[in-house]
Design a protein around this motif. Structure first.
Motif, PDB file in Angstrom:
ATOM      1  N   ASN A 161       0.841  -1.177  -0.201  1.00  0.00           N
ATOM      2  CA  ASN A 161       0.045  -0.232   0.049  1.00  0.00           C
ATOM      3  C   ASN A 161       0.931   1.077  -0.154  1.00  0.00           C
ATOM      4  OD1 ASN A 161      -2.520  -1.654   0.471  1.00  0.00           O
ATOM      5  ND2 ASN A 161      -2.007  -1.803   2.408  1.00  0.00           N
ATOM      6  N   ASN A 188       4.642  10.188   1.547  1.00  0.00           N
ATOM      7  CA  ASN A 188       4.013  10.810   2.339  1.00  0.00           C
ATOM      8  C   ASN A 188       2.592  10.702   2.749  1.00  0.00           C
ATOM      9  OD1 ASN A 188       6.521  12.216   2.744  1.00  0.00           O
ATOM     10  ND2 ASN A 188       6.227  13.515   0.852  1.00  0.00           N
ATOM     11  N   ASN A 189       2.221   9.235   2.400  1.00  0.00           N
ATOM     12  CA  ASN A 189       0.796   9.012   2.512  1.00  0.00           C
ATOM     13  C   ASN A 189      -0.015   9.735   1.469  1.00  0.00           C
ATOM     14  OD1 ASN A 189       0.777   7.284   4.913  1.00  0.00           O
ATOM     15  ND2 ASN A 189       0.860   9.276   6.135  1.00  0.00           N
ATOM     16  N   CYS A 190       0.635  10.009   0.408  1.00  0.00           N
ATOM     17  CA  CYS A 190      -0.087  10.692  -0.722  1.00  0.00           C
ATOM     18  C   CYS A 190       0.218  10.277  -2.056  1.00  0.00           C
ATOM     19  CB  CYS A 190       0.303  12.420  -0.541  1.00  0.00           C
ATOM     20  SG  CYS A 190      -0.077  13.302  -1.924  1.00  0.00           S
ATOM     21  N   ASN A 199       2.225  16.342  -4.281  1.00  0.00           N
ATOM     22  CA  ASN A 199       2.883  16.024  -3.227  1.00  0.00           C
ATOM     23  C   ASN A 199       4.299  16.971  -2.980  1.00  0.00           C
ATOM     24  OD1 ASN A 199       4.053  14.000  -1.158  1.00  0.00           O
ATOM     25  ND2 ASN A 199       5.639  13.707  -2.816  1.00  0.00           N
ATOM     26  N   GLU A 255      -6.317   1.609  -2.019  1.00  0.00           N
ATOM     27  CA  GLU A 255      -7.199   1.755  -1.114  1.00  0.00           C
ATOM     28  C   GLU A 255      -8.153   0.496  -1.165  1.00  0.00           C
ATOM     29  OE1 GLU A 255      -7.071   3.797   1.163  1.00  0.00           O
ATOM     30  OE2 GLU A 255      -5.486   4.961   0.154  1.00  0.00           O
ATOM     31  N   ARG A 291      -5.941  -2.202   0.523  1.00  0.00           N
ATOM     32  CA  ARG A 291      -6.086  -1.700   1.985  1.00  0.00           C
ATOM     33  C   ARG A 291      -7.234  -2.247   2.738  1.00  0.00           C
ATOM     34  NH1 ARG A 291      -2.569   2.352   3.880  1.00  0.00           N
ATOM     35  NH2 ARG A 291      -2.952   3.446   1.865  1.00  0.00           N
ATOM     36  N   ASP A 331       2.957  -1.824   7.264  1.00  0.00           N
ATOM     37  CA  ASP A 331       2.769  -0.376   7.043  1.00  0.00           C
ATOM     38  C   ASP A 331       4.575   0.013   7.300  1.00  0.00           C
ATOM     39  OD1 ASP A 331      -0.006  -0.034   6.789  1.00  0.00           O
ATOM     40  OD2 ASP A 331      -0.284   0.559   8.878  1.00  0.00           O
ATOM     41  N   ASN A 384       6.451   1.218   4.033  1.00  0.00           N
ATOM     42  CA  ASN A 384       6.876   2.601   4.161  1.00  0.00           C
ATOM     43  C   ASN A 384       8.477   2.790   3.614  1.00  0.00           C
ATOM     44  OD1 ASN A 384       6.693   5.674   4.775  1.00  0.00           O
ATOM     45  ND2 ASN A 384       8.221   4.872   6.467  1.00  0.00           N
TER      46      ASN A 384
END
Length: 400
Positions: A82, A86-88, A256, A280, A283, A299, A303
């Protein structure tokens, strides 16, 4: 002695067009113009690349299709993890550069090239991705970067090409685009001003559908096997199908802001319907099928995987180890995630999975317990509170 051979990582853009012509005319190289396609080139673009490469003086033009390799060796792990920087940002074109560079290095070794050239400037991340990959995958082969080394301006390159009879249109555009299977990045224009966002006309895909629609993505062991009940064995075609559906609603737009490899801040706009929807949906399915600690550790390593991809560390030996963990975590990620699409956005609806941990016989959250008694619940709570009761029994003044 024959001419020296140079392989040019050829995109068809201004910098690589200049590189092909200059090395052929001024340095008398035998130039091999190579377009490594990871899903971002259309058939028409590749045909134009071939025609223009020969006009520029290339001895040979080659297209290397590495789209499936890109999926198998990285893209599927970005889905497993996933990965959103930057969670973006879904690490769109930047992750493709590594596989383009690997394919070009491989080809350069096959033909016994003396040098490899690319058109990156000295101000971005791509110079690092290309150089590092070439240094590792093709040691001893010279790396030539005319745009960077000569600090060439756009005007200088255009003037040189025009003066030597190549009059393709390289007009300076307000925005620059990099299109790939995992999204399109947008640079320039308003993005250079921190207070502004991109206007509608900056995007390549616009809303063409207004009524809501349902999107169902079926996964087996974390990989897409069907879209709206249509089976797919070719994962690239499945991604393209989802992109087609999401792009009709202009889903996946964002900007971003992040730290570049070279240390300065960078800002990029993007439109990436398929990555946003797939990640998504995946996830969501994992929330139902993985344990709490599986999700937590995924997670963490996801990352790191995304960061290493972005930072040109794909060849770092830890990457296969991370991929092994991500693959293992997908053994029970089976079922269909259901999304609802609308203009500029979507919502997650639910899942249908044989591995749905929500369907437990031990209890329904907030309703009724079946696996323990009321007294057992009270005992569990009391034992769980023990460390806090010990601490505040000694430090009562610290109670909030």
């Amino acid at each position: 002695m024959g001419k020296k051979k140079v392989v040019v990582a050829y995109s068809g853009g201004l910098d690589t067009s200049y590189t092909v012509m200059y090395l052929a005319m001024e340095k008398d190289y035998e130039v091999y113009a190579v377009s490594a396609n990871t899903g971002g080139f259309s058939g028409e673009q590749l045909k134009n690349n071939e025609e223009n490469a020969y006009k520029l003086g290339a001895t040979k033009y080659v297209t290397l299709d590495v789209t499936q390799e890109y999926y198998e060796k990285s893209l599927k792990y970005m889905i497993f993890g996933n990965v959103l920087r930057n969670n973006c940002y879904p690490i769109s074109v930047s992750s493709e550069r590594i596989f383009q560079a690997i394919a070009i290095a491989r080809y350069a070794k096959e033909i016994g090239a003396d040098a490899i050239a690319h058109g990156s400037t000295g101000a971005g991340n791509d110079q690092i991705r290309f150089d590092m990959t070439f240094l590792v995958m093709a040691p001893g082969i010279e790396i030539i970067t005319l745009t960077r080394d000569k600090a060439l301006t756009r005007k200088e390159e255009v003037d040189y090409l025009n003066a030597h009879g190549f009059n393709a249109d390289f007009a300076k555009l307000k925005y620059s685009y990099n299109v790939g299977i995992w999204g399109t990045s947008i640079c320039g224009g308003e993005l250079l001003d921190s207070e502004k966002g991109l206007p509608e006309e900056a995007y390549l895909k616009h809303v063409t559908r207004h009524e809501e629609a349902e999107l169902k993505i079926k996964f087996e062991k974390g990989e897409i096997v069907a879209v709206n009940d249509e089976p797919f064995t070719d994962k690239i075609k499945a991604i393209q199908k989802i992109e087609e559906m999401g792009a009709a609603y202009a889903i996946g737009r964002d900007c971003n802001v992040g730290d570049t490899i070279i240390g300065i801040k960078g800002r990029v706009g993007f439109e990436a319907a398929a990555p946003k929807l797939i990640i998504e949906a995946h996830r969501l399915l994992e929330k139902y099928t993985l344990s709490k600690w599986q999700q937590y550790w995924k997670d963490q390593v996801g990352n790191w995987y995304g960061m290493f991809l972005h930072e040109s560390q794909y060849l770092e030996p830890v990457m296969p180890d991370i991929e092994a963990m991500l693959t293992s975590s997908q053994r029970n990620v089976n079922g269909t995630a259901i999304l609802k699409l609308r203009p500029f956005g979507f919502e997650t609806v639910g899942v249908d999975s044989p591995d749905d941990l929500l369907k437990s016989k031990l209890g329904e959250y907030g309703e009724m317990q079946h696996g323990w008694t009321a007294e057992e619940a009270k005992g569990f709570i009391k034992v769980t509170s023990t460390p806090l009761r010990v601490y505040y029994g000694i430090h009562p003044d610290e109670k909030r």
